[in-house]
Motif scaffolding. Structure first.
Motif, PDB file in Angstrom:
ATOM      1  N   ILE A   1       0.861  -1.169   0.000  1.00 51.25           N
ATOM      2  CA  ILE A   1       0.000   0.000   0.000  1.00 51.25           C
ATOM      3  C   ILE A   1       0.899   1.220   0.000  1.00 51.25           C
ATOM      4  O   ILE A   1       1.959   1.247   0.659  1.00 51.25           O
ATOM      5  N   ILE A   2       0.512   2.231  -0.767  1.00 53.61           N
ATOM      6  CA  ILE A   2       1.331   3.436  -0.879  1.00 53.61           C
ATOM      7  C   ILE A   2       0.824   4.459   0.133  1.00 53.61           C
ATOM      8  O   ILE A   2      -0.306   4.971   0.013  1.00 53.61           O
ATOM      9  N   LYS A   3       1.651   4.693   1.148  1.00 55.13           N
ATOM     10  CA  LYS A   3       1.270   5.651   2.207  1.00 55.13           C
ATOM     11  C   LYS A   3       2.489   6.502   2.538  1.00 55.13           C
ATOM     12  O   LYS A   3       3.592   5.994   2.678  1.00 55.13           O
ATOM     13  N   HIS A   4       2.220   7.782   2.731  1.00 53.38           N
ATOM     14  CA  HIS A   4       3.306   8.723   3.037  1.00 53.38           C
ATOM     15  C   HIS A   4       4.443   8.584   2.029  1.00 53.38           C
ATOM     16  O   HIS A   4       5.609   8.630   2.389  1.00 53.38           O
ATOM     17  N   ASN A   5       4.047   8.396   0.742  1.00 56.26           N
ATOM     18  CA  ASN A   5       5.026   8.275  -0.334  1.00 56.26           C
ATOM     19  C   ASN A   5       5.978   7.094  -0.118  1.00 56.26           C
ATOM     20  O   ASN A   5       7.130   7.129  -0.531  1.00 56.26           O
ATOM     21  N   MET A   6       5.498   6.063   0.538  1.00 55.57           N
ATOM     22  CA  MET A   6       6.299   4.863   0.753  1.00 55.57           C
ATOM     23  C   MET A   6       5.483   3.635   0.353  1.00 55.57           C
ATOM     24  O   MET A   6       4.251   3.666   0.349  1.00 55.57           O
ATOM     25  N   LEU A   7       6.180   2.553   0.036  1.00 54.66           N
ATOM     26  CA  LEU A   7       5.564   1.261  -0.248  1.00 54.66           C
ATOM     27  C   LEU A   7       5.631   0.413   1.017  1.00 54.66           C
ATOM     28  O   LEU A   7       6.715   0.000   1.436  1.00 54.66           O
ATOM     29  N   LEU A   8       4.480   0.183   1.641  1.00 56.76           N
ATOM     30  CA  LEU A   8       4.436  -0.620   2.848  1.00 56.76           C
ATOM     31  C   LEU A   8       3.892  -2.006   2.495  1.00 56.76           C
ATOM     32  O   LEU A   8       2.796  -2.115   1.923  1.00 56.76           O
ATOM     33  N   PRO A   9       4.625  -3.082   2.796  1.00 54.95           N
ATOM     34  CA  PRO A   9       4.186  -4.433   2.411  1.00 54.95           C
ATOM     35  C   PRO A   9       2.933  -4.849   3.165  1.00 54.95           C
ATOM     36  O   PRO A   9       2.785  -4.589   4.361  1.00 54.95           O
ATOM     37  N   ILE A  10       2.029  -5.497   2.457  1.00 60.31           N
ATOM     38  CA  ILE A  10       0.771  -5.937   3.055  1.00 60.31           C
ATOM     39  C   ILE A  10       0.513  -7.399   2.679  1.00 60.31           C
ATOM     40  O   ILE A  10       1.133  -7.959   1.756  1.00 60.31           O
ATOM     41  N   VAL A  11      -0.456  -7.993   3.397  1.00 53.11           N
ATOM     42  CA  VAL A  11      -0.941  -9.331   3.107  1.00 53.11           C
ATOM     43  C   VAL A  11      -2.460  -9.266   3.092  1.00 53.11           C
ATOM     44  O   VAL A  11      -3.067  -8.729   4.025  1.00 53.11           O
ATOM     45  N   VAL A  12      -3.087  -9.794   2.043  1.00 58.20           N
ATOM     46  CA  VAL A  12      -4.548  -9.864   2.006  1.00 58.20           C
ATOM     47  C   VAL A  12      -4.987 -11.023   2.877  1.00 58.20           C
ATOM     48  O   VAL A  12      -4.556 -12.168   2.672  1.00 58.20           O
ATOM     49  N   SER A  13      -5.832 -10.737   3.848  1.00 52.48           N
ATOM     50  CA  SER A  13      -6.247 -11.767   4.808  1.00 52.48           C
ATOM     51  C   SER A  13      -7.631 -12.310   4.540  1.00 52.48           C
ATOM     52  O   SER A  13      -8.058 -13.271   5.195  1.00 52.48           O
ATOM     53  N   SER A  14      -8.366 -11.754   3.605  1.00 49.40           N
ATOM     54  CA  SER A  14      -9.706 -12.251   3.291  1.00 49.40           C
ATOM     55  C   SER A  14      -9.612 -13.624   2.631  1.00 49.40           C
ATOM     56  O   SER A  14      -8.688 -13.901   1.851  1.00 49.40           O
ATOM     57  N   LYS A  15     -10.571 -14.495   2.915  1.00 47.02           N
ATOM     58  CA  LYS A  15     -10.638 -15.800   2.271  1.00 47.02           C
ATOM     59  C   LYS A  15     -11.524 -15.757   1.031  1.00 47.02           C
ATOM     60  O   LYS A  15     -11.285 -16.454   0.054  1.00 47.02           O
ATOM     61  N   LYS A  16     -12.562 -14.935   1.085  1.00 43.53           N
ATOM     62  CA  LYS A  16     -13.448 -14.764  -0.049  1.00 43.53           C
ATOM     63  C   LYS A  16     -13.511 -13.285  -0.370  1.00 43.53           C
ATOM     64  O   LYS A  16     -13.926 -12.481   0.449  1.00 43.53           O
TER      65      LYS A  16
END
Length: 840
Positions: free
Chosen positions: A782-797
């Motif tokens: 996700i792009i926040k404060h002009n940075m790329l912060l790593p994320i994980v999608v936790s939804s199953k559906k």
């Protein structure tokens, strides 16, 4: 006459081609034997007037199979002042010598009979054997037959056949020859069309008068007809190429003093042919060929790549190398062939009130062919099949009639046996007069142990693999900007299936581990060379075998190229990557970017973007991106990137975010494409349409695409956030002076996980399907404060739609890929859009 060879292999024979022996025997037919006809007639009986009797018949008839002559009696020796006519004799001449001379004057009689006078008798002896020379006494009762002529015409000898034996030795092995193959060989049919003389009787009206001086007469005549005639020559042939290959591929005994050369096998061989006939068939004459030399290249071909990846592949799809060896076998397999052959039934005997077929054995003793409870036993491996001779076979498949006199009668009963039909192909050989059993699989386990009426024609041999046989497979890899290849994989790999000579390896996972996605700078004015997500590779392989395993000749593949990413399962099955990237060979303006989805892309605000391209053409050595811009006031402008020198299969990334085109005017649309140094278009065109509508709150995501690049995703709509607190506790003993209690709990390893629920906003079906690429991405930010912060999608559906839905909104949950241990951030401004983006 001995057996003679019609065709023989050369003195030095290569097993790359047929190795044929062809021979013939003139002893196939019995000799022509018989008796000569012998008869006589009394001179007195031919002169009835001497006894004062009236001459009661007009002529004397001599008739036999090949002729008919009427001899007319006359009253005087000289007729019309000329010599005795050939169809006349004097009735007053009782001298046998004179009569014999008169009969000799008849050319037909003299042709077929030797006519002599003995006393008062005229004797007729046939000049050739055969019953066709017997004089007919019904037409001439005066003839006295003493010996009837007879003939036994040539006939095919009973059970005539050839027995072939092959003897072999390795030139580097012992000096003695060993028999490696033996088999009965049936003769060929040798009937030819020939013009044959045929005798026939011509009936005509007898002429008037005493002699046949005018007009046509009846008699035997000759004509010629075309008929198939048995030449009486036994001819047969056999191709021993496979037998020699098996022998040559088998190493000589270990006691051999000289080292066996694996690259070529050399041996010597000769054959021996035995002529057999009779009941039972016994050996008669033997003929032997000269000793000849056979060679076979064991390394007929180098190991071969039957299958290999295309010149460009994705690391996320199978990348198969399939290896083929030609020398993996030490011994070739052969298929067992056996036969069932019955002796000739010569008579029937009544036994217990039943007619039973009988034959004579080798001792000339009478034997019943199938006595009561007779069993034909087939023993192979650990299997025993018993076929029982009975009066009336049932439907068990284990019985056959004891009244059968030929193999043709037995065939359906043996084919009906489940076990025999399962392991053998059972066919009737009419020419050889036997049932032939051919194993359905090669190998020694189907060899019979033999039995009554059962013969082994060819022994089954198992495949034998070379000792310690494997493939050495090594993979060499070079990243795009590296200077040399390095070996990243080296292993011995086994055959896919034993005794196949084939080995398969998928190198995609190996190469994928050495590739990674480039985390892009979304506002770079200079194109980026992708050195992490693209590389080059080649493989080398060799055979390994021997009691002390040794690596043989090394074979290398051509250099190929691999890209990080992959096609979907359906895409990989239905699309070719090369034609996907370069659809038109002669038109580089259609070469595609590594971009999936529509070629007109809608962007929002200052949304960043990249285009990735791989140069598929060897003649393109420089690339730069041209951008044609259209403003809202309908004016136009342009932009071009820095030129980049390239080689074939280089991968580049070009920034196409709207921030790159700084101008006070508002952009309506812009189109990007690549050109070479001559400013010729060498790629497809991708158009972008900015959307300036107000949407809040907005979130920007960046993710690695399936095609090996990076894209940005925009979502808008109300979202939510929650914290998940994780910690561990322990009992702690405090300082006694300051403690209120003896013991209390202490928390440690405290972690805060931020979880978010966001909405995509209203999207169409194309955007909905594109979400799948985002959810499958290996890297998401996700792009926040002009940075790329790593994320994980936790939804199953995360996705749901219906066929009738044109617009839809989706929600999904994600969390940071890291846990917070401290917190100092200010309240986030969700409406801020990225300008210059840094990597967190």
């Amino acid at each position: 006459m001995e057996i003679s060879f019609v065709k023989e292999p050369e003195n030095t024979t290569s097993t790359d081609q047929a190795v044929v022996f062809r021979w013939k025997s003139n002893n196939r037919m019995t000799p022509e034997i018989g008796a000569l006809y012998y008869g006589n007639i009394s001179a007195y009986d031919l002169a009835p007037l001497r006894k004062g009797e009236l001459f009661s018949f007009p002529y004397v008839t001599f008739a036999w199979g090949k002729g008919r002559v009427n001899m007319y009696p006359v009253g005087q020796a000289i007729v019309n002042s000329r010599a005795l006519y050939e169809h006349e004799y004097s009735i007053v001449n009782t001298n046998a010598t004179k009569l014999a001379e008169a009969f000799k004057k008849n050319t037909t009689l003299n042709r077929d009979f030797d006519i002599t006078a003995v006393g008062d008798l005229v004797e007729f002896r046939a000049r050739a054997i055969g019953n066709q020379f017997n004089l007919d006494t019904t037409l001439n009762p005066k003839i006295n037959t003493r010996i009837l002529g007879s003939i036994q015409k040539p006939e095919k000898r009973e059970n005539f056949k050839f027995f072939f034996e092959l003897f072999f030795r390795h030139t580097e092995g012992p000096a003695t020859f060993e028999k490696i193959f033996s088999s009965e060989v049936a003769e060929e049919l040798t009937s030819v069309k020939k013009s044959v003389e045929v005798q026939y009787w011509h009936q005509a009206t007898p002429p008037s008068g005493k002699g046949p001086t005018t007009g046509a007469v009846s008699g035997w005549r000759t004509r010629y007809e075309d008929k198939l005639v048995d030449e009486g020559i036994g001819i047969a042939e056999i191709d021993i190429r496979e037998k020699l290959q098996i022998a040559l591929s088998t190493s000589p005994p270990a006691s051999t003093a000289k080292k066996y050369i694996q690259s070529q096998a050399v041996g010597e061989y000769y054959c021996q042919i035995t002529e057999m006939y009779g009941t039972p068939a016994v050996a008669r004459k033997i003929s032997r060929s000269s000793v000849k030399k056979a060679t076979m290249s064991l390394l007929q071909k180098d190991p071969l790549l039957l299958e290999q990846p295309e010149v460009v592949s994705f690391s996320g799809n199978p990348m198969i190398f399939k290896l083929q060896s030609w020398t993996y076998l030490d011994t070739y397999a052969s298929t067992f062939v056996g036969s069932l052959e019955l002796p000739k039934v010569i008579f029937f005997s009544t036994i217990s009130g039943k007619q039973k077929p009988c034959f004579y054995d080798q001792k000339k003793e009478k034997k019943v062919l199938f006595p009561d409870d007779f069993k034909l036993e087939f023993r192979f491996s650990d299997t025993l099949v018993s076929m029982i001779a009975v009066d009336k076979p049932d439907n068990s498949g284990d019985q056959f009639p004891n009244t059968a006199v030929s193999v043709a009668e037995l065939l359906p009963y043996f084919k009906a046996n489940y076990t025999l039909d399962k392991y053998y192909s059972i066919e009737l050989d009419t020419l050889a007069g036997k049932i032939r059993f051919t194993a359905r699989q090669p190998g020694a386990r189907y060899n019979w142990e033999g039995g009554v009426f059962l013969n082994n024609e060819q022994i089954g041999v198992d495949f034998k693999e070379r000792e310690n046989f494997t493939f050495l497979f090594e993979l060499f890899f070079q990243k795009q900007d590296a200077t040399d290849f390095e070996c990243i994989y080296s292993e011995q790999i086994l055959q896919d299936i034993p005794l196949s000579g084939l080995a398969t390896i998928d190198v995609s996972s190996i190469l994928d581990a050495f590739l990674d996605y480039e985390i892009p700078d979304f506002n770079a004015s200079i194109p980026m060379r992708c050195s992490q997500s693209k590389g080059s590779y080649f493989c080398q392989f060799a055979e390994i075998y021997g009691s002390t395993p040794r690596i043989k000749k090394v074979i290398k593949s051509s250099v190929k190229h691999v890209l990080k990413g992959g096609l979907s399962h359906v895409g990989f099955k239905t699309k070719n990557l090369l034609s996907l990237l370069s659809p038109a060979i002669g038109n580089p303006s259609q070469d595609r970017f590594l971009n999936d989805g529509p070629r007109v892309i809608r962007t929002y605000g200052r949304q960043a973007g990249k285009l990735y391209f791989i140069n598929m053409r060897a003649n393109i050595t420089m690339l730069k991106l041209l951008t044609c811009i259209t403003y809202n006031d309908e004016s136009s402008g342009g932009h071009e990137s820095e030129p980049m020198p390239v080689k074939q299969y280089d991968k580049l990334a070009f920034d196409v975010g709207i921030n790159l085109f700084k101008n006070s005017k508002e952009i309506k649309s812009y189109t990007c494409y690549l050109v070479n140094e001559a400013l010729e278009q060498v790629s497809e065109k991708i158009s972008f349409q900015p959307d300036y509508s107000l949407r809040a709150p907005v979130r920007y995501f960046a993710y690695s695409t399936s095609l090996g690049g990076f894209k940005t995703l925009l979502t808008y709509g109300t979202g939510s956030q929650e914290y998940e607190l994780n910690s561990q506790t322990a009992n702690t003993t405090p300082d006694v002076k300051r403690a209120l209690y003896d013991r209390y709990k202490s928390a440690y390893n405290i972690r805060l996980t931020s979880k978010f629920t966001v909405s995509t906003g209203w999207i169409n079906k194309d955007q909905f399907f594109a979400l799948a690429d985002f959810f499958l991405a290996e890297k998401k930010f996700i792009i926040k404060h002009n940075m790329l912060l790593p994320i994980v999608v936790s939804s199953k559906k995360v996705c749901e739609t219906s066929d009738l839905s044109a617009l839809m909104a989706q929600t999904f949950e994600y969390q940071y890929a890291f846990d917070e241990r401290k917190y100092t951030e200010e309240i986030e401004d969700f409406n801020c859009s990225p300008t210059t983006i840094h990597i967190a």
